[in-house]
Design a protein around this motif. Structure first.
Motif, PDB file in Angstrom:
ATOM      1  N   LEU A 254       0.842  -1.205   0.000  1.00  0.00           N
ATOM      2  CA  LEU A 254       0.000   0.000   0.000  1.00  0.00           C
ATOM      3  C   LEU A 254       0.875   1.252   0.000  1.00  0.00           C
ATOM      4  O   LEU A 254       1.823   1.357   0.779  1.00  0.00           O
ATOM      5  CB  LEU A 254      -0.904   0.010   1.235  1.00  0.00           C
ATOM      6  N   TYR A 270      -0.357  -5.111   3.411  1.00  0.00           N
ATOM      7  CA  TYR A 270      -1.809  -4.998   3.554  1.00  0.00           C
ATOM      8  C   TYR A 270      -2.419  -6.029   4.499  1.00  0.00           C
ATOM      9  O   TYR A 270      -3.591  -5.933   4.843  1.00  0.00           O
ATOM     10  CB  TYR A 270      -2.514  -4.990   2.195  1.00  0.00           C
ATOM     11  N   TYR A 273      -3.673  -3.846   7.130  1.00  0.00           N
ATOM     12  CA  TYR A 273      -4.303  -2.630   6.593  1.00  0.00           C
ATOM     13  C   TYR A 273      -4.983  -1.802   7.682  1.00  0.00           C
ATOM     14  O   TYR A 273      -5.067  -0.577   7.608  1.00  0.00           O
ATOM     15  CB  TYR A 273      -5.335  -2.998   5.506  1.00  0.00           C
ATOM     16  N   TYR A 276      -3.427   1.170   9.185  1.00  0.00           N
ATOM     17  CA  TYR A 276      -3.268   2.359   8.335  1.00  0.00           C
ATOM     18  C   TYR A 276      -4.608   3.030   7.998  1.00  0.00           C
ATOM     19  O   TYR A 276      -4.661   4.228   7.788  1.00  0.00           O
ATOM     20  CB  TYR A 276      -2.577   1.966   7.021  1.00  0.00           C
ATOM     21  N   VAL A 385      -5.931  -8.081  -0.853  1.00  0.00           N
ATOM     22  CA  VAL A 385      -6.147  -6.739  -1.409  1.00  0.00           C
ATOM     23  C   VAL A 385      -5.793  -6.776  -2.886  1.00  0.00           C
ATOM     24  O   VAL A 385      -4.808  -7.407  -3.294  1.00  0.00           O
ATOM     25  CB  VAL A 385      -5.294  -5.671  -0.678  1.00  0.00           C
ATOM     26  N   THR A 392      -8.725   0.411  -4.699  1.00  0.00           N
ATOM     27  CA  THR A 392      -8.233  -0.579  -3.748  1.00  0.00           C
ATOM     28  C   THR A 392      -9.401  -1.315  -3.091  1.00  0.00           C
ATOM     29  O   THR A 392     -10.326  -0.702  -2.577  1.00  0.00           O
ATOM     30  CB  THR A 392      -7.395   0.129  -2.667  1.00  0.00           C
ATOM     31  N   VAL A 394     -10.387  -4.336  -0.326  1.00  0.00           N
ATOM     32  CA  VAL A 394      -9.863  -5.104   0.805  1.00  0.00           C
ATOM     33  C   VAL A 394     -10.877  -6.179   1.219  1.00  0.00           C
ATOM     34  O   VAL A 394     -12.051  -5.879   1.425  1.00  0.00           O
ATOM     35  CB  VAL A 394      -9.598  -4.182   2.022  1.00  0.00           C
TER      36      VAL A 394
END
Lengths: 490, 242
Positions: A254, A270, A273, A276, A385, A392, A394
């Motif tokens: 990412l 990721y 994830y 973040y 991902v 993007t 997920v």
């Protein structure tokens, strides 16, 4: 956190204009606008009114069913969900590294998806606005109108999409909702005959994709002021990049950058994830508002999708698309990079990249290999991902010892673009609606801004030619002052 | 001298003791069915193989063939009844073909296609049924069970284990497991048992097999179930391991 024009301080006595449903997008949404007596805009919201519930009703299902089940979220880019789920389950079945045959077949399937989805969006959904005019006659502002005005453009658009769907059919078993990707690999390869059949058309597909980039590039050049300023705003960007910084739609780390191009994080794993990205809930929408944790809810919202990917990557690993990326970034000193309509340009560059990538893969004999599935040490959670056509995507699953899904979290691309789309429609409302009496053509400007993001609000039907838009103008007491219809009068 | 009976006007030879459906299958004639399996004793519960035997209705899987008998099977009325029965099976359970790994290999789905079933027609019951995922290798997905008792018969007669039974009555009838807790993990069932692969739907499946067989290579992808005789003699449908 509330943004300017998100919530009017004194909504009493304001007129309410509703655009419902927003047309020529995937799925069902509406826009509400609050105006005062002088038609000054006080509040604009894009509402996503669908409720899907997939994360709930896959609980208890056996994990190997998930890639086939969750792709039913969508009929336009099911491959993205199919592959994101498969990647999460690769982790769960311990497949750290797929066989070359499996990975390349999945990549091919994905590029077929990107090609058909981008073609669908540009030619079927967006080109009526771009080629015929944002305020053109609503009865003609559709793909049928494009076919009448520019029959070759429409024909190539339809055939580009068809080619992408053929790639999907050969790799997934069906054009829509196939079964090709399984945890740890794929369930079929491509024969040499299949590859030869698909390669026979690829030169044409690449040539037409180049032409499509040329169409949107020329529109920018010919209408620079409009295209650069329409709904323009700055924001953070998020997307996957390959280890060497290249555009990679299937796998990577990412990368997030701010409006000035400064790195917020890069090559982030990721699998974590959630360290973040967090999601905020607002009471007026079924769609969450994700944000970059480090920046907080106010400054942390971001854009995903073609514009974010092409703007953020260091290079595109196919020659023709890379040349177009360089031209795109250089256009008027980078003016297209923050413009919502720049999405169209970036989208067509990606379509060209997909066509080039398809050719490269079809020439690779690994596609006809027989080693399809790997397994390893079993785990109880996995994150997948992928860069879906719209951005993007997920997928995060946890399973129990009995192989059943116990929880799932999906952050779909359009969710990530939620705040950005709201920002774009607010900008357009300020630019075009403020203080003016509303017409259907003016209201379509709002939809043009939404369409630039190619939102997938999921699974609504498109009433081709009927343009099911109804706008009601209500007075402060809720009485109907005026009513506008697109297409057939109800 | 071979004995024969007439099925839809065609002379069908039979051996003494053969049922109508067995003799028809041996002659290459398909009579729609779900609970019948040539390896196991007739059950006569699904009623799909109901035929007209000299003016009265009877199950082709439980009625023996007899010299000179006149049987009708492929009539509009019988196929309409079969279609309605199949529709009822669909609405009584939770059959979501789009995400079911048995799709393409499923006899219930294949029979529905054969009979031209275009919609479920009847309101769905949406029953709340449990999944038993406790066994390490076999998944029991009761949402897809049509109570044909093939697993009950296979476990009892072929495996000698008596793992399965049908409990409850009428609409409350359900597949039960012969263990103190009612969970499959506590039985001696093995994935290699006949009972693990005899299910005509996706109610009993091998774990982690999933969608290993690609579209285009499944049993009924290209051929109607009527052309797939002799039907359930086949073992280990499709290819691949989980």
């Amino acid at each position: 956190m509330t943004f300017p024009l998100e919530t009017a301080p004194n909504p009493e006595n304001l007129k309410r204009v509703v655009i419902e449903p927003v047309s020529r997008v995937e799925g069902h949404g509406k826009v509400t606008i609050l105006l005062d007596a002088d038609n000054k805009v006080h509040q604009v919201r894009l509402h996503i009114v669908e409720f899907r519930g997939f994360e709930k009703f896959i609980q208890g299902r056996p994990y190997w069913e998930v890639p086939v089940l969750v792709q039913r979220l969508c009929g336009i880019c099911p491959v993205s969900h199919h592959l994101a789920a498969s990647k999460a389950l690769d982790i769960i079945v311990g497949a750290k590294q797929l066989t070359p045959t499996a990975e390349k077949l999945r990549r091919l399937m994905h590029l077929g998806q990107v090609l058909q989805s981008h073609a669908l969006h540009f030619f079927h959904l967006a080109s009526p606005d771009l080629l015929l005019g944002f305020g053109a006659d609503a009865a003609k502002r559709n793909i049928v109108g494009v076919a009448a005005a520019a029959p070759e453009v429409a024909r190539k658009g339809v055939l580009l999409r068809k080619y992408g769907q053929e790639i999907i059919r050969h790799t997934a078993g069906k054009r829509v909702h196939g079964t090709g990707s399984v945890p740890g690999g794929v369930n079929k390869n491509l024969t040499r005959e299949e590859r030869a059949g698909l390669l026979a058309e690829i030169d044409t597909i690449i040539a037409w994709s180049r032409e499509a980039v040329g169409i949107i590039g020329k529109l920018f050049a010919d209408n620079a002021r409009l295209y650069e300023s329409f709904g323009r705003f700055d924001s953070n960007l998020l997307g996957l990049v390959r280890a060497d910084g290249a555009l990679d739609l299937y796998h990577g780390g990412l990368r997030a950058t701010d409006a000035q191009g400064e790195t917020i994080f890069d090559h982030a794993d990721y699998q974590r994830y959630y360290e973040y990205i967090h999601e905020e809930v607002k009471p007026w929408s079924y769609m969450k508002f994700p944000f970059i944790v480090e920046k907080g809810t106010e400054a942390g919202w971001y854009r995903v999708g073609p514009l974010a990917r092409v703007a953020q990557c260091d290079f595109i690993p196919t020659g023709l698309a890379e040349a177009e990326r360089v031209a795109f970034k250089a256009f008027d000193g980078g003016a297209a990079l923050s413009a919502p309509l720049g999405y169209h340009w970036a989208r067509m560059i990606e379509m060209l990249h997909a066509a080039e990538g398809i050719e490269e893969l079809l020439l690779d004999n690994d596609l006809s290999g027989g080693d399809l599935v790997v397994r390893g040490e079993r785990r109880l959670r996995g994150v997948g991902v992928i860069e879906a056509p719209r951005g993007t995507l997920v997928h995060h699953y946890r399973i129990n010892e009995d192989d059943q899904v116990v929880s799932a979290n999906l952050i779909v691309s359009t969710t990530s673009n939620n705040q950005a789309m709201n920002e774009a429609v607010r900008q357009v409302a300020r630019q075009y609606l403020d203080g003016r009496s509303l017409t259907e053509g003016l209201l379509n400007h709002i939809e043009v801004a939404i369409r630039a993001f190619d939102p997938c609000l999921s699974c609504a039907t498109h009433a081709l030619g009927r343009m099911p838009l109804e706008v009601e103008l209500l007075d402060a007491d809720g009485g109907v002052v005026d009513r506008l219809y697109k297409g057939v009068v109800a | 001298m071979t004995k024969t009976f007439r099925l839809d006007g065609r002379e069908i030879p039979f051996k003494e003791g053969q049922t109508i459906i067995e003799a028809a299958a041996a002659a290459g004639v398909y009579i729609p069915h779900l609970c019948h399996h040539p390896e196991f004793k007739p059950h006569g519960s699904c009623k799909l193989c109901t035929v007209n035997i000299g003016g009265r209705l009877g199950a082709a899987c439980t009625n023996h063939a007899a010299e000179g008998m006149a049987v009708e099977s492929e009539t509009e009325a019988l196929n309409a009844d079969r279609r309605a029965l199949t529709q009822m099976l669909f609405v009584e359970g939770n059959h979501f073909c789009p995400s079911c790994e048995k799709s393409g290999n499923c006899q219930l789905q294949a029979v529905a296609y054969h009979l031209g079933m275009m919609t479920p027609h009847f309101p769905h019951f949406y029953p709340a049924r449990d999944i038993d995922a406790s066994h390490p290798d076999v998944l029991l997905e009761r949402n897809r069970c049509i109570l044909c008792e093939l697993c009950v018969r296979a476990s009892r007669d072929a495996d000698g284990k008596n793992v399965f039974g049908i409990g409850g009555r009428g609409i409350r009838a359900r597949l039960i497991v012969n263990s103190a807790s009612g969970r499959l993990a506590e039985t001696n069932m093995s994935v290699t048992d006949r009972a693990a692969e005899v299910c005509p739907t996706g109610a009993i499946i091998r774990k982690r097999h999933g969608f290993t067989v690609p579209i285009g290579q499944r049993l009924y992808d290209h051929h109607d179930i009527a052309t797939q005789l002799p039907l359930p003699a086949r073992r280990g449908e499709g290819r691949g391991e989980g």
